[in-house]
Write an enzyme that holds these catalytic residues in place. Structure first.
Site, PDB file in Angstrom:
ATOM      1  N   HIS A 157       1.115  -1.706  -0.046  1.00  0.00           N
ATOM      2  CA  HIS A 157      -0.017   0.212  -0.111  1.00  0.00           C
ATOM      3  C   HIS A 157       1.003   1.235   0.006  1.00  0.00           C
ATOM      4  O   HIS A 157       0.468   2.746   0.048  1.00  0.00           O
ATOM      5  CB  HIS A 157      -0.916   0.340   1.277  1.00  0.00           C
ATOM      6  CG  HIS A 157      -2.031  -1.098   1.545  1.00  0.00           C
ATOM      7  ND1 HIS A 157      -3.127  -0.624   0.753  1.00  0.00           N
ATOM      8  CD2 HIS A 157      -1.495  -2.413   1.570  1.00  0.00           C
ATOM      9  CE1 HIS A 157      -3.896  -2.195   0.984  1.00  0.00           C
ATOM     10  NE2 HIS A 157      -3.087  -2.511   1.527  1.00  0.00           N
ATOM     11  N   ASP A 364       3.049   9.356  -0.881  1.00  0.00           N
ATOM     12  CA  ASP A 364       2.261   8.161  -0.209  1.00  0.00           C
ATOM     13  C   ASP A 364       1.819   7.571  -1.887  1.00  0.00           C
ATOM     14  O   ASP A 364       2.060   7.741  -2.988  1.00  0.00           O
ATOM     15  CB  ASP A 364       1.260   9.082  -0.626  1.00  0.00           C
ATOM     16  CG  ASP A 364      -0.140   8.673   0.878  1.00  0.00           C
ATOM     17  OD1 ASP A 364       0.032   7.908   0.798  1.00  0.00           O
ATOM     18  OD2 ASP A 364      -0.126  10.111   0.840  1.00  0.00           O
TER      19      ASP A 364
END
Length: 484
Positions: A157, A364
């Site tokens: 992730h 991110d």
């Protein structure tokens, strides 16, 4: 049986606080898919020789949530140590903050071994495993050593940065070698996938065809699977909650002013200090915005036992005080700063009430807040997303105003442009992004990964020169299971 594994699982508490990220993303997919979601209970257990950990089960829709207590002896070194003081900083390109010790790495491997034994006993040799995130990089290899021969997949992730950064981790080659036990490794973006492939080719000297690599066990495939959300459901939730009491209090407190919103965990990767500096610059350069604008920054504390995070909390609080002291008036607080979480439905209402969504992480993997902000908007009068080009979401949401989060002048200019943007342009940009979110939903992502994982494996002979351990099939041990 399909078993999804992550360090944390979502708490099933209607109306309880939840943030965007792995936990909130997987929950709707588990509810509809019928899989078992396996992870930590959040509790620790003392090691008792000869006893197996008890697995607690809870039904959720068509799926099941299974949790187990992690070993107290190794948890601190595993979680606060190697996972979040060594891996997390490097994965977010902060080599200066990465701290790796042999003790922490040993604890990290001990917890992975513990989870593998528990999973093998729980699921047996007929289960397909899908492992999630950086806490469990070597878990697939541990499962293989226990004789699991069915498909095992992995999804990261977070970002996977360049080889130049990741090779600062002393154990990176060992971890990458362990990850080759997975049949399929998924990444958020092509950039992350290609960075990992470069490490395999350069440091492990693996040969491969495209993104399929020959290993001692067979093959390991790399692919890109950008995670989505249930945009239709989130939009319906935003519409329903727009008139809820908490959202109404926020709206009425604005007194007609426009709202900028930021929602993050309190983490150095989120660019919070740069974001506040940009807001400060915006107010300095546009004094006409006094009393016509307000910013709400929700920053939920996390990992508070790690020094870096405690220091960040103090730094952000000081900056908030500086901005409000410089620009505020007795009847106007320019920057509202909250250190607590809200339910997804309340956040959806907050997003819908905001003229600008300010999502500016320094790095991110994806950032689902960006997608949630878009999904929550009123189609007739949507707000504008200002998004870091270094978030994985920028690869899909290119109709947002993309910024370099380190360039506070750039962020301030783009926020000003968002506030002045005519409705026709706002609607066109929003529609393009919303259509993409609908097409690439969390359910399509979830089903797509499992379908690719279970697809016939390429018929490639394994590398020679190293023996592959003979499998020792593990039968499920139902004595481990407690129904709740």
């Amino acid at each position: 049986m399909d078993i999804v594994v992550s360090n944390r699982v979502a708490r099933i508490t209607p109306g309880g606080p939840m943030m965007g990220g792995l936990a909130s993303a997987l929950l709707p997919a588990v509810r509809k898919s019928g899989v078992v979601w396996f992870g930590s209970s959040g509790k620790l257990r003392k090691a008792v020789p000869g006893t197996a950990p008890l697995v607690q089960l809870e039904t959720y829709g068509r799926g099941t949530i299974a949790t187990v207590d992690l070993p107290e002896q190794h948890y601190c070194g595993f979680y606060e140590g190697f996972a979040n003081s060594a891996l997390w900083p490097l994965l977010h390109s902060r080599a200066d903050l990465s701290r790796s010790t042999a003790h922490d790495y040993a604890a990290y491997n001990e917890v992975n071994t513990y989870m593998a034994r528990t999973l093998a006993a729980f699921g047996g040799s007929n289960s397909t495993f899908w492992i999630h995130d950086y806490h469990f990089l070597p878990l697939g290899a541990e499962l293989r050593d226990l004789g699991i021969t069915r498909e095992i997949g992995f999804f990261l992730h977070t970002p996977w940065p360049s080889r130049r950064i990741m090779t600062r981790l002393p154990q990176v080659r060992e971890l990458a070698q362990a990850m080759l036990a997975y049949d399929l490794i998924g990444f958020q973006t092509d950039r992350d996938r290609d960075n990992f492939a470069e490490l395999l080719r350069t440091d492990l000297r693996l040969s491969g065809t495209g993104l399929t690599f020959r290993t001692h066990r067979g093959v390991c495939r790399l692919a890109t699977f950008p995670i989505g959300i249930d945009a239709a459901e989130f939009a319906a939730s935003a519409e329903r909650s727009f008139d809820d009491a908490e959202v109404q209090r926020l709206r009425s407190s604005l007194n007609g002013a426009k709202l900028i919103i930021g929602v993050d965990r309190l983490d150095y990767s989120k660019g919070l200090t740069q974001r506040i500096d940009a807001y400060d610059m915006l107010l300095t350069q546009h004094p006409d915005l006094s009393r016509k604008l307000s910013m709400l920054q929700i920053a939920v504390p996390s990992r508070g036992t790690i020094d870096t995070y405690r220091e960040l909390q103090g730094e952000v609080a000081q900056l908030v005080g500086t901005v409000n002291g410089r620009h505020g008036e007795v009847d106007w607080t320019p920057l509202r700063y909250l250190n607590k979480g809200y339910s997804q439905s309340t956040l959806a209402g907050f997003y819908r009430a905001s003229a600008v969504g300010l999502v500016t992480p320094l790095q991110d993997g994806m950032n689902l807040v960006a997608k949630e902000y878009v999904a929550a908007q009123n189609p007739d009068d949507p707000g504008v997303l200002v998004l870091s080009r270094f978030a994985g979401a920028a690869c899909e949401l290119d109709a947002a105003l993309l910024v370099d989060p380190q360039d506070v002048g750039d962020v301030a200019r783009q926020v000003a442009a968002a506030l002045a943007m005519p409705r026709s342009e706002r609607r066109a940009r929003w529609q393009q992004m919303q259509e993409r979110l609908i097409r690439h939903s969390i359910h399509r992502w979830f089903a797509g990964f499992l379908q690719d994982l279970k697809a016939p494996r390429p018929n490639v002979l394994p590398l020679t020169g190293a023996a592959v351990p003979a499998p020792h099939p593990v039968a499920p041990d139902r004595a481990l299971i407690a129904q709740s």
